[in-house]
Design a protein around this motif. Structure first.
Motif, mmCIF file in Angstrom:
data_model
loop_
_atom_site.group_PDB
_atom_site.id
_atom_site.type_symbol
_atom_site.label_atom_id
_atom_site.label_comp_id
_atom_site.label_asym_id
_atom_site.label_seq_id
_atom_site.Cartn_x
_atom_site.Cartn_y
_atom_site.Cartn_z
ATOM 1 N N ARG A 155 -17.168 39.524 48.099
ATOM 2 C CA ARG A 155 -17.739 39.661 46.764
ATOM 3 C C ARG A 155 -16.632 40.022 45.786
ATOM 4 N NH1 ARG A 155 -23.073 40.035 46.109
ATOM 5 N NH2 ARG A 155 -24.357 39.796 47.953
ATOM 6 N N CYS A 156 -16.902 39.825 44.521
ATOM 7 C CA CYS A 156 -15.923 40.153 43.494
ATOM 8 C C CYS A 156 -15.590 41.645 43.577
ATOM 9 C CB CYS A 156 -16.492 39.815 42.119
ATOM 10 S SG CYS A 156 -15.432 40.344 40.761
ATOM 11 N N PRO A 157 -14.312 41.996 43.691
ATOM 12 C CA PRO A 157 -13.945 43.405 43.776
ATOM 13 C C PRO A 157 -14.296 44.204 42.525
ATOM 14 C CG PRO A 157 -12.105 42.008 44.415
ATOM 15 C CD PRO A 157 -13.165 41.110 43.842
ATOM 16 N N VAL A 158 -14.413 43.537 41.392
ATOM 17 C CA VAL A 158 -14.679 44.238 40.137
ATOM 18 C C VAL A 158 -16.166 44.487 39.933
ATOM 19 C CG1 VAL A 158 -14.503 44.079 37.623
ATOM 20 C CG2 VAL A 158 -12.575 43.402 39.063
ATOM 21 N N CYS A 159 -16.993 43.430 40.045
ATOM 22 C CA CYS A 159 -18.412 43.577 39.708
ATOM 23 C C CYS A 159 -19.338 43.434 40.909
ATOM 24 C CB CYS A 159 -18.794 42.563 38.629
ATOM 25 S SG CYS A 159 -18.846 40.862 39.222
ATOM 26 N N GLY A 160 -18.829 42.984 42.043
ATOM 27 C CA GLY A 160 -19.656 42.862 43.238
ATOM 28 C C GLY A 160 -20.445 41.573 43.319
ATOM 29 N N ARG A 176 -12.812 31.739 38.599
ATOM 30 C CA ARG A 176 -13.256 32.947 37.895
ATOM 31 C C ARG A 176 -14.561 33.447 38.480
ATOM 32 N NH1 ARG A 176 -11.041 34.361 33.053
ATOM 33 N NH2 ARG A 176 -9.460 32.960 32.225
ATOM 34 N N CYS A 177 -14.757 34.751 38.410
ATOM 35 C CA CYS A 177 -16.008 35.346 38.859
ATOM 36 C C CYS A 177 -17.144 34.846 37.964
ATOM 37 C CB CYS A 177 -15.916 36.868 38.790
ATOM 38 S SG CYS A 177 -17.479 37.692 39.173
ATOM 39 N N PRO A 178 -18.262 34.412 38.552
ATOM 40 C CA PRO A 178 -19.369 33.909 37.723
ATOM 41 C C PRO A 178 -20.030 34.998 36.877
ATOM 42 C CG PRO A 178 -19.963 33.907 40.057
ATOM 43 C CD PRO A 178 -18.518 34.268 39.970
ATOM 44 N N ARG A 179 -19.869 36.265 37.223
ATOM 45 C CA ARG A 179 -20.499 37.334 36.443
ATOM 46 C C ARG A 179 -19.532 37.987 35.459
ATOM 47 N NH1 ARG A 179 -22.981 42.156 39.714
ATOM 48 N NH2 ARG A 179 -24.276 40.501 40.547
ATOM 49 N N CYS A 180 -18.393 38.468 35.948
ATOM 50 C CA CYS A 180 -17.503 39.244 35.067
ATOM 51 C C CYS A 180 -16.362 38.405 34.489
ATOM 52 C CB CYS A 180 -16.947 40.458 35.798
ATOM 53 S SG CYS A 180 -15.714 40.078 37.060
ATOM 54 N N ALA A 181 -16.237 37.163 34.959
ATOM 55 C CA ALA A 181 -15.240 36.218 34.448
ATOM 56 C C ALA A 181 -13.797 36.619 34.767
ATOM 57 C CB ALA A 181 -15.407 35.973 32.949
HETATM 58 ZN ZN LIG Z 1 -16.831 39.805 39.034
#
Ligand SMILES: [Zn+2]
Length: 125
Positions: A9-14, A28-33
């Motif tokens: 999972r994205c380390p920043v937003c999960g 890019r992360c689909p949530r936090c970009a």
């Molecule tokens: Zn993210």
């Protein structure tokens, strides 16, 4: 961050959904970009991490073969296991190595303003 990375999972937003297929990671992360390759060629570290883990697994299997040989068992099964590990581990661990590497780089080079516009606070992530 590392717990999220272990789960791909994205380390920043999960956020999940970082991989279209097993090894094809989105840019890019689909949530936090967050752009995962934060610097040019940064995923070379992920390849290094993948290599270290693969060699560690092969080392363990090889030690197992040595112990088996010392006890008089056939080492053929262990050698086949080592060959299988040399093929399966790098492919299986590859997506984890990429996300873990992103988490590692975020620990030594924290997010900068605007780098992940979809997230408000990352402290304690
Ligand atoms: Zn993210």
């Amino acid at each position: 961050m590392f717990w999220r990375a272990v789960r791909r999972r994205c380390p920043v937003c999960g956020s999940g959904s970082l991989f279209g297929r097993w090894v094809a990671m989105v840019d890019r992360c689909p949530r936090c970009a967050l752009r995962f390759e934060r610097g040019e060629g940064e995923f070379i570290g992920a390849i290094g991490l993948n290599t270290i883990v693969t060699f560690a697994v092969i080392l363990v299997v090889t030690i197992g073969a040595g112990v088996a040989a010392a006890r008089g068992s056939s080492v053929v099964g262990f050698l086949i296991s080592a060959v299988v590990a040399a093929v399966v581990v790098p492919l299986g661990f590859f997506p984890f190595s990429k996300v873990l590497w992103v988490a590692f780089t975020l620990t030594i080079d924290p997010l900068e303003e605007g780098e992940a516009p979809g997230v408000v606070a990352t402290e304690g992530a």
